[in-house]
Motif scaffolding. Structure first.
Motif, PDB file in Angstrom:
ATOM      1  N   UNK A 146     -65.544  44.678  48.187  1.00 14.96           N
ATOM      2  CA  UNK A 146     -64.579  43.737  47.603  1.00 14.96           C
ATOM      3  C   UNK A 146     -64.119  44.193  46.225  1.00 14.96           C
ATOM      4  N   UNK A 147     -65.002  44.898  45.498  1.00 13.45           N
ATOM      5  CA  UNK A 147     -64.687  45.391  44.163  1.00 13.45           C
ATOM      6  C   UNK A 147     -64.976  46.895  44.111  1.00 13.45           C
ATOM      7  N   UNK A 148     -64.049  47.724  44.606  1.00 17.45           N
ATOM      8  CA  UNK A 148     -64.287  49.182  44.673  1.00 17.45           C
ATOM      9  C   UNK A 148     -64.596  49.819  43.324  1.00 17.45           C
ATOM     10  N   UNK A 149     -63.940  49.373  42.256  1.00 13.32           N
ATOM     11  CA  UNK A 149     -64.178  49.971  40.939  1.00 13.32           C
ATOM     12  C   UNK A 149     -65.597  49.682  40.464  1.00 13.32           C
ATOM     13  N   UNK A 150     -66.138  48.536  40.863  1.00 12.41           N
ATOM     14  CA  UNK A 150     -67.509  48.186  40.519  1.00 12.41           C
ATOM     15  C   UNK A 150     -68.484  49.123  41.228  1.00 12.41           C
ATOM     16  N   UNK A 151     -68.251  49.320  42.529  1.00 11.10           N
ATOM     17  CA  UNK A 151     -69.103  50.229  43.285  1.00 11.10           C
ATOM     18  C   UNK A 151     -69.074  51.637  42.726  1.00 11.10           C
ATOM     19  N   UNK A 152     -67.884  52.092  42.294  1.00  6.17           N
ATOM     20  CA  UNK A 152     -67.758  53.427  41.719  1.00  6.17           C
ATOM     21  C   UNK A 152     -68.481  53.519  40.387  1.00  6.17           C
ATOM     22  N   UNK A 153     -68.424  52.447  39.587  1.00 11.45           N
ATOM     23  CA  UNK A 153     -69.102  52.443  38.282  1.00 11.45           C
ATOM     24  C   UNK A 153     -70.614  52.560  38.459  1.00 11.45           C
ATOM     25  N   UNK A 154     -71.159  51.834  39.418  1.00 14.62           N
ATOM     26  CA  UNK A 154     -72.602  51.890  39.663  1.00 14.62           C
ATOM     27  C   UNK A 154     -72.985  53.257  40.214  1.00 14.62           C
ATOM     28  N   UNK A 155     -72.183  53.764  41.153  1.00 12.19           N
ATOM     29  CA  UNK A 155     -72.471  55.077  41.740  1.00 12.19           C
ATOM     30  C   UNK A 155     -72.433  56.174  40.677  1.00 12.19           C
ATOM     31  N   UNK A 156     -71.460  56.099  39.766  1.00 11.22           N
ATOM     32  CA  UNK A 156     -71.360  57.077  38.684  1.00 11.22           C
ATOM     33  C   UNK A 156     -72.611  57.042  37.817  1.00 11.22           C
ATOM     34  N   UNK A 157     -73.096  55.833  37.530  1.00  9.78           N
ATOM     35  CA  UNK A 157     -74.312  55.693  36.717  1.00  9.78           C
ATOM     36  C   UNK A 157     -75.510  56.293  37.438  1.00  9.78           C
ATOM     37  N   UNK A 158     -75.652  55.997  38.724  1.00 11.23           N
ATOM     38  CA  UNK A 158     -76.779  56.519  39.498  1.00 11.23           C
ATOM     39  C   UNK A 158     -76.722  58.043  39.593  1.00 11.23           C
ATOM     40  N   UNK A 159     -75.520  58.584  39.832  1.00 10.32           N
ATOM     41  CA  UNK A 159     -75.357  60.041  39.919  1.00 10.32           C
ATOM     42  C   UNK A 159     -75.725  60.707  38.600  1.00 10.32           C
ATOM     43  N   UNK A 160     -75.375  60.056  37.496  1.00 13.74           N
ATOM     44  CA  UNK A 160     -75.698  60.602  36.175  1.00 13.74           C
ATOM     45  C   UNK A 160     -77.203  60.670  35.973  1.00 13.74           C
ATOM     46  N   UNK A 161     -77.921  59.626  36.414  1.00 11.20           N
ATOM     47  CA  UNK A 161     -79.381  59.631  36.283  1.00 11.20           C
ATOM     48  C   UNK A 161     -79.989  60.769  37.092  1.00 11.20           C
ATOM     49  N   UNK A 162     -79.462  60.969  38.306  1.00 15.33           N
ATOM     50  CA  UNK A 162     -79.962  62.061  39.150  1.00 15.33           C
ATOM     51  C   UNK A 162     -79.725  63.415  38.484  1.00 15.33           C
ATOM     52  N   UNK A 163     -78.536  63.581  37.913  1.00 15.41           N
ATOM     53  CA  UNK A 163     -78.199  64.841  37.252  1.00 15.41           C
ATOM     54  C   UNK A 163     -79.095  65.113  36.058  1.00 15.41           C
ATOM     55  N   UNK A 164     -79.362  64.078  35.274  1.00 14.37           N
ATOM     56  CA  UNK A 164     -80.225  64.243  34.105  1.00 14.37           C
ATOM     57  C   UNK A 164     -81.658  64.573  34.521  1.00 14.37           C
ATOM     58  N   UNK A 165     -82.104  63.957  35.610  1.00 12.92           N
ATOM     59  CA  UNK A 165     -83.463  64.237  36.096  1.00 12.92           C
ATOM     60  C   UNK A 165     -83.607  65.698  36.503  1.00 12.92           C
ATOM     61  N   UNK A 166     -82.609  66.222  37.217  1.00 11.08           N
ATOM     62  CA  UNK A 166     -82.644  67.630  37.622  1.00 11.08           C
ATOM     63  C   UNK A 166     -82.608  68.547  36.405  1.00 11.08           C
ATOM     64  N   UNK A 167     -81.738  68.198  35.439  1.00 11.54           N
ATOM     65  CA  UNK A 167     -81.589  69.022  34.242  1.00 11.54           C
ATOM     66  C   UNK A 167     -82.888  69.121  33.456  1.00 11.54           C
ATOM     67  N   UNK A 168     -83.670  68.046  33.463  1.00  9.66           N
ATOM     68  CA  UNK A 168     -84.893  68.007  32.665  1.00  9.66           C
ATOM     69  C   UNK A 168     -86.136  68.474  33.418  1.00  9.66           C
ATOM     70  N   UNK A 169     -86.131  68.326  34.736  1.00  6.97           N
ATOM     71  CA  UNK A 169     -87.353  68.636  35.494  1.00  6.97           C
ATOM     72  C   UNK A 169     -87.271  69.933  36.287  1.00  6.97           C
TER      73      UNK A 169
END
Length: 215
Positions: free
Chosen positions: A154-177
């Motif tokens: 119902x709110x595509x921009x909301x879903x994209x905002x959450x997905x972007x945040x989650x993807x960023x966390x995954x990227x940071x985890x890989x970068x650090x570990x």
């Protein structure tokens, strides 16, 4: 599975309060809250009294970023912790309410006893609306919900905002570990000095001993 938070504060959103007057917890929603992003720190130990952070405020141009000794300047300084669910008014229909994903925050500086207060700030995704709620009214966010929850349809921009945040966390985890898997990949690098905010680079090598990445 509930989402696990990242301990490092660089790259995280923050909420802050700077006031010469005594802050009253009963009037938490009336405090002069400012939000933004932490871009760099002088130490990974956020409890150090001399900790300086390079921060960008949402209400200022990024070129006005500044290094601030947060324990000396702020009465309250919070950084994002993880994603939660909380009730709010429907942005498109103010007569109804719905559950909406938001960021909750943990304290880095707390000179007013906010950590023991029932009501604490959260920031809703997409429109960055600030709300003050009790922990008992927050729901646990599950990692798979970004794909399955009807709200995001119902709110595509909301879903994209959450997905972007989650993807960023995954990227940071890989970068650090496991940074070696990123050798050869192109990435964006934040520049703490100069007139360019971001530039692109390729990771050419990684030294396990020094933990230095050559770009």
């Amino acid at each position: 599975m509930a989402f696990k938070c990242r301990e490092e504060i660089v790259g995280k959103r923050f909420l802050s309060v700077k006031s010469q007057a005594k802050l009253k917890l009963a009037k938490i929603s009336e405090w002069e809250w400012r939000s933004g992003v932490v871009r760099a720190v002088s130490s990974r130990d956020s409890s150090r009294s001399d900790l300086s952070a390079l921060i960008e405020f949402d209400d200022s141009d990024w070129q006005q970023r500044e290094w601030i000794r947060i324990h000396s300047v702020f009465q309250v300084f919070l950084v994002e912790q993880t994603v939660v669910w909380s009730e709010r008014l429907d942005p498109e229909n103010k007569s109804t309410s719905l559950e909406w994903p938001a960021l909750n925050f943990r304290s880095i500086v707390d000179k007013v006893g906010l950590s023991s207060n029932k009501r604490r700030p959260i920031e809703f995704f997409d429109d960055h609306l600030l709300a003050f709620v009790e922990d008992k009214n927050l729901g646990c966010y599950q990692e798979t919900e970004v794909l399955s929850n009807p709200l995001f349809e119902a709110y595509p921009s909301l879903g994209q905002a959450v997905k972007t945040w989650l993807d960023y966390q995954d990227g940071q985890k890989i970068l650090l570990t496991t940074p070696t898997v990123l050798v050869g990949y192109r990435l964006e690098v934040y520049r703490a000095e100069g007139t360019t905010q971001w530039y692109t680079a390729v990771i050419q090598s990684y030294n396990h001993t020094t933990k230095v990445k050559q770009l």
